[in-house]
Design an enzyme around this catalytic site. Structure first.
Site, short mmCIF file in Angstrom:
data_model
loop_
_atom_site.label_atom_id
_atom_site.label_comp_id
_atom_site.label_asym_id
_atom_site.label_seq_id
_atom_site.Cartn_x
_atom_site.Cartn_y
_atom_site.Cartn_z
CG HIS A 134 -1.98 1.00 1.22
ND1 HIS A 134 -1.75 2.35 1.35
CD2 HIS A 134 -3.32 0.87 1.10
CE1 HIS A 134 -2.89 3.00 1.31
NE2 HIS A 134 -3.87 2.13 1.15
CE LYS A 193 -11.25 2.14 -9.95
NZ LYS A 193 -11.36 1.94 -11.40
#
Length: 943
Positions: free
Chosen positions: A165, A605
């Site tokens: 990440h 998304k």
């Protein structure tokens, strides 16, 4: 920062953002505020001593003004003016000060949770939900028979999978220093004033906070995959080596005590995994060498741990045959080590045999050797099971002469560690996008002369061709394919790279065991051919042989359904694959177990928060039905990110919110970014979070937790309606509003996430500006940095408002679902957490970065309207005018920490404006990166 109290009697009444609440448990939380005051004061003094009065005064003024903003005493623009035109050299220490405060506040909050748990336990209160003790009470009350439990827990697995990440960039020194500060604060919690070696605790805190201040928070160079691998592995010595074996042993003992007639959970149920070094979807930096580094580094860490534990055990188990009577098996094992000086100490000699054989194993399979080697010229262990057999001999012998208390200590932990970590430590998943598979397979088929234009084939033709190839042992390529350049008939760079990667995976399986690479995940899986293309690559590397009556399939093929459309079609794709005799045989070779991964990030998304969550729920229902129909055992892998927009939120509630039959004793889920540090950086916290995963998995498997009964059908229809409305509202903004992409790029730091050395992979899968091609992490991270948090709520308010307005009584329907249905309650609770962390006043500052005034107003006004509507609908349905009424811990966090985020946001806006107008000062860029890291640390689940 010298006085980190609320700077006024009314400071606690109005937190910034959308949180409206009364003072929460001030007496109960006073010890936490005292800890924050202490740590903040030490930090403030350190800033003054190291950087002078001017920097300290600016930090302190920013702190005080931030609290005045929260109390509405001054306008936010007044605080922003404090940083207008600030010199970058002056800005950096201010950013670092507030970032360090966020980090220290995390420590104080974690310690406070321990304090509150201890208070509840001392009061004799029942164990709280999400603990194994509470789960055992529920199972005892349910009166389950052993046959039901055995069937439900066959092949049980709970696997947190660590992934890379971009916001988790903390240096090891920072990581270790934070851990030491946590230990010191824990000593204070227990009333100590000095450490075990007599050092004053407060002085030690000052020393470690000074170390933090003088250590760079982030790297100057772009993060490499090797850095991410190292970061992911640091959690093993920090917590996992202590905690995972202990939790596995405890849950096994708990079940065997309740159902003694069954050998329940004999295999470790809790087994960690990793994506770091194997996930090449959109990451061109993953190569065969990286796979070898990732698997080899993990194995090295396992052996290093074993060698250290064996060295300690050799010192501890000093028993003499003159005083105890070991078993004949122990004496035979010890006799392999001929050391006259230890002739009467068989346990030490037996352990040296184990140590020496593991040393020989390490020399045979590792690329580098751990410390504490022991070379006695013995043979290596072929598998971890043989090493465990020898350790079991030591254990049984100790128990045979009344030394169970010794067997139950370090030796027991080592045996459990070998059970779960083996020679591989953790399973590394492979992942690649289906488009890449298609391109590479087409090239291989053309090179072999099987078919010259695979891309032109229809789906049935592709499946027929691929199934035929998989049914043979003939490889598609020979030495000429790899030995010659493309111009001379060799394979392309892409094809070579993909084959190198699966070849490295095959080596890991061969050397470290099949658990080293347990799964091959297909991103954007949209058809059966997508699954078979991956299978063909595994076959080329020797990781699949489906041509015989007993197929060899050590690596599971895992379709990942990501978009809402793909989630809706996932069950039909899986059933079509299982209809193929060849694929069905491959699944049978893996114990009739099939894993399916669900993508929380791209579905969100694609369609927004509510539509994505409901598409996932529906997909799970359909997959469970398909599994029952086809007779396979389904295991779901949840691709959750840290933030709610990517499937985050409290793990216990999320697991219990799964539909009936979706857990079945097995659960895998991704853990990402700063959430990993928050959950697993320290043994006690790691134990609590891993216990939570187990408790929820067991309850979701063995108990009826959905709570809808025969009303499930109508409830599902309500959510079908709401999800469609929410998706429509979300699409109208994100996919259909002219200029939205330009607004997003200008009003968030998404472009800088890619430009400023954050993470090892590009921010987009493809070099385009399309939202669909943007990776989910930067999409969510960018919205969280500017405090809009759009992926966690947008569209939901419109859906609720329209649904309620169309027919009388519908509000009561939603209120009833909120009370009875864990899924619906969790959706609303997680959304409320996001709304509580959002702050559209700060978001307006970011919107000013959009140069087109008309576009700015058009998009931002829509966001503001929907934000207000969503909060209003949440209150109407839940009956709570406090967004965090059901999460007092987060309410405390928001109250105590959010004013300290304010300066970071204002400084980020100021530095973004300069960077985008051509200021190429390295300190400006570093300042932007530091603000991103600081905000991610403070929000704790930002990406």
């Amino acid at each position: 920062m010298a006085q980190t109290t609320d700077p006024g009697p009314d400071a606690s009444l109005e937190p910034i953002g959308a949180v409206h609440r009364t003072q929460v448990g001030r007496e109960a939380t006073e010890p936490m505020r005292e800890d924050i005051r202490l740590l903040g004061a030490i930090l403030g003094e350190t800033v003054r001593e190291q950087n002078g009065d001017d920097v300290f005064d600016l930090v302190e003024r920013a702190r005080v003004e931030s609290f005045r903003v929260r109390r509405s005493e001054i306008d936010r623009s007044d605080l922003a003016e404090l940083f207008d035109g600030i010199d970058a050299r002056e800005a950096i220490p201010v950013i670092r000060a507030f970032t360090h405060f966020a980090l220290l506040a995390n420590v104080a909050e974690d310690i406070h949770r321990e304090r509150r748990r201890a208070v509840h336990e001392a009061a004799g209160e029942p164990p709280p939900n999400s603990t194994l003790a509470a789960t055992y009470d529920k199972l005892d009350s349910a009166g389950l028979d052993s046959q039901t439990v055995v069937a439900a827990l066959r092949g049980a697995l709970v696997s947190p999978v660590i992934t890379a990440h971009p916001t988790e960039t903390r240096r090891r020194t920072v990581f270790d220093t934070q851990h030491r500060i946590t230990e010191l604060m824990r000593m204070r919690l227990h009333g100590q004033h000095a450490t075990e070696d007599g050092r004053d605790i407060e002085r030690e805190l000052r020393r470690h906070i000074l170390t933090l201040w003088q250590t760079a928070l982030i790297r100057l160079s772009r993060l490499k995959i090797s850095d991410e691998i190292e970061t992911g592995l640091r959690y093993y010595p920090a917590a996992f080596f202590d905690v995972i074996p202990a939790v596995n042993a405890a849950v096994r003992e708990g079940f065997q005590r309740r159902w003694p007639d069954r050998d329940l959970l004999a295999d470790p149920v809790l087994r960690p995994g990793s994506w770091i070094g194997g996930d090449r979807d959109g990451n061109p930096n993953v190569t065969g060498e990286v796979v070898r580094l990732a698997t080899g580094s993990a194995a090295f860490l396992a052996f290093d741990h074993y060698f250290g534990e064996l060295t300690a055990l050799e010192q501890e188990l000093s028993m003499s045959v003159r005083l105890v009577r070991p078993s004949e098996a122990l004496l035979a094992l010890a006799d392999t080590c001929e050391e006259p000086a230890r002739a009467d100490e068989p346990y030490r000699r037996a352990l040296r045999v184990v140590h020496a054989r593991l040393t020989a194993t390490a020399r045979e399979i590792l690329d580098r050797q751990p410390e504490h080697e022991l070379d006695l010229g013995l043979q290596p262990y072929p598998t971890p099971a043989e090493a465990l057999d020898d350790l079991d001999i030591v254990d049984a012998s100790l128990r045979g002469h009344g030394s169970a208390v010794l067997a139950d200590d370090r030796l027991s932990r080592l045996r459990e560690a070998v059970r779960v970590f083996g020679f591989h430590l953790c399973g590394l998943d492979m992942r690649q996008n289906s488009d890449v598979h298609e391109e590479v397979v087409a090239e291989l088929l053309a090179w072999a002369g099987v078919h010259l234009d695979y891309a032109t084939l229809s789906e049935p033709e592709r499946v027929e061709l691929l199934a035929a190839e998989l049914a043979t042992r003939r490889p598609l390529i020979g030495p000429g394919a790899l030995g010659a350049p493309p111009a001379d008939g060799g394979l392309s760079e892409l094809a070579r790279k993909e084959l190198d990667i699966v070849t490295a995976a095959a080596r890991a399986v061969r050397v470290f065991g099949p658990q080293a690479v347990p799964n091959y995940i297909i991103s954007m899986c949209q058809s059966v051919s997508d699954m078979l293309e991956a299978a063909l690559l595994l076959k080329e590397a020797g990781l699949l042989d489906a041509s015989s009556e007993q197929p060899y399939a050590p690596v599971g093929i895992v379709p990942l359904f990501e978009t809402i459309d793909d989630l809706q079609r996932g069950a039909s794709i899986l059933e079509a694959a299982l209809d193929l005799p060849l694929y069905r045989a491959m699944v049978a070779a893996r114990g009739d177990s099939q894993e399916v991964m669900l993508g929380y990030s791209d579905s969100n998304k694609d369609g927004g928060y509510l539509a994505a969550n409901w598409a996932l729920y529906r997909a799970e229902l359909d997959l469970v039905e398909s599994a029952n129909k086809t007779g396979i055992r389904l295991r779901l892998f949840h691709g959750r990110g840290g933030t709610v927009g990517r499937g985050g939120g409290p793990s216990y509630d999320a697991i219990l919110a799964q539909p009936p039959g979706a857990v079945q004793g097995s659960l895998r889920l991704t853990e990402q970014g700063e959430v990993i540090a928050a959950k697993y950086a320290e043994p006690r916290i790691a134990h609590r979070n891993l216990e939570t995963l187990l408790a929820a998995t067991l309850e979701a498997t063995l108990l009826d937790v959905e709570g809808l009964g025969d009303q499930a059908g109508p409830a599902y229809q309500v959510l079908d309606d709401l999800a469609a409305r929410a998706q429509r509202a979300y699409a109208e903004l994100v996919h259909e509003t002219p200029g939205f992409v330009d607004y997003f790029k200008a009003s968030t730091p998404v472009s800088e996430i890619g430009a400023l050395n954050i993470g090892s992979r590009p921010t987009s899968r493809k070099p385009t500006t399309s939202i669909s091609d943007l990776r989910a992490i930067p999409w969510v991270l960018a919205w969280s940095q500017c405090r809009v948090m759009l992926p966690g709520w947008y569209g939901t308010g419109t859906a609720f408002e329209q649904y309620i307005a169309e027919e009388e009584g519908r509000l009561e329907v939603l209120q009833d679902l909120y009370r009875r249905w864990p899924f619906f309650a969790t959706v609303l609770s997680n959304m409320a957490q996001v709304l509580a962390k959002s702050d559209l006043g700060l978001a307006a500052r970011y919107a000013e970065l959009v140069e087109d005034a008309e576009l700015r107003q058009r998009v931002f006004d829509k966001i503001v309207d929907e934000h207000e509507r969503t909060i209003r609908m949440h209150e109407l349905i839940t009956g709570h005018d406090d967004l965090l009424a059901d999460n007092p811990a987060l309410a405390r966090s928001v109250f105590n920490r959010f004013p300290y985020l304010e300066p970071l946001n204002h400084l980020q806006v100021e530095l973004l404006r300069r960077y985008r107008t051509g200021d190429d000062d390295e300190l400006v860029q570093r300042g932007i990166l530091l603000t991103m890291s600081g905000l991610a640390t403070a929000l704790r689940n930002s990406g």
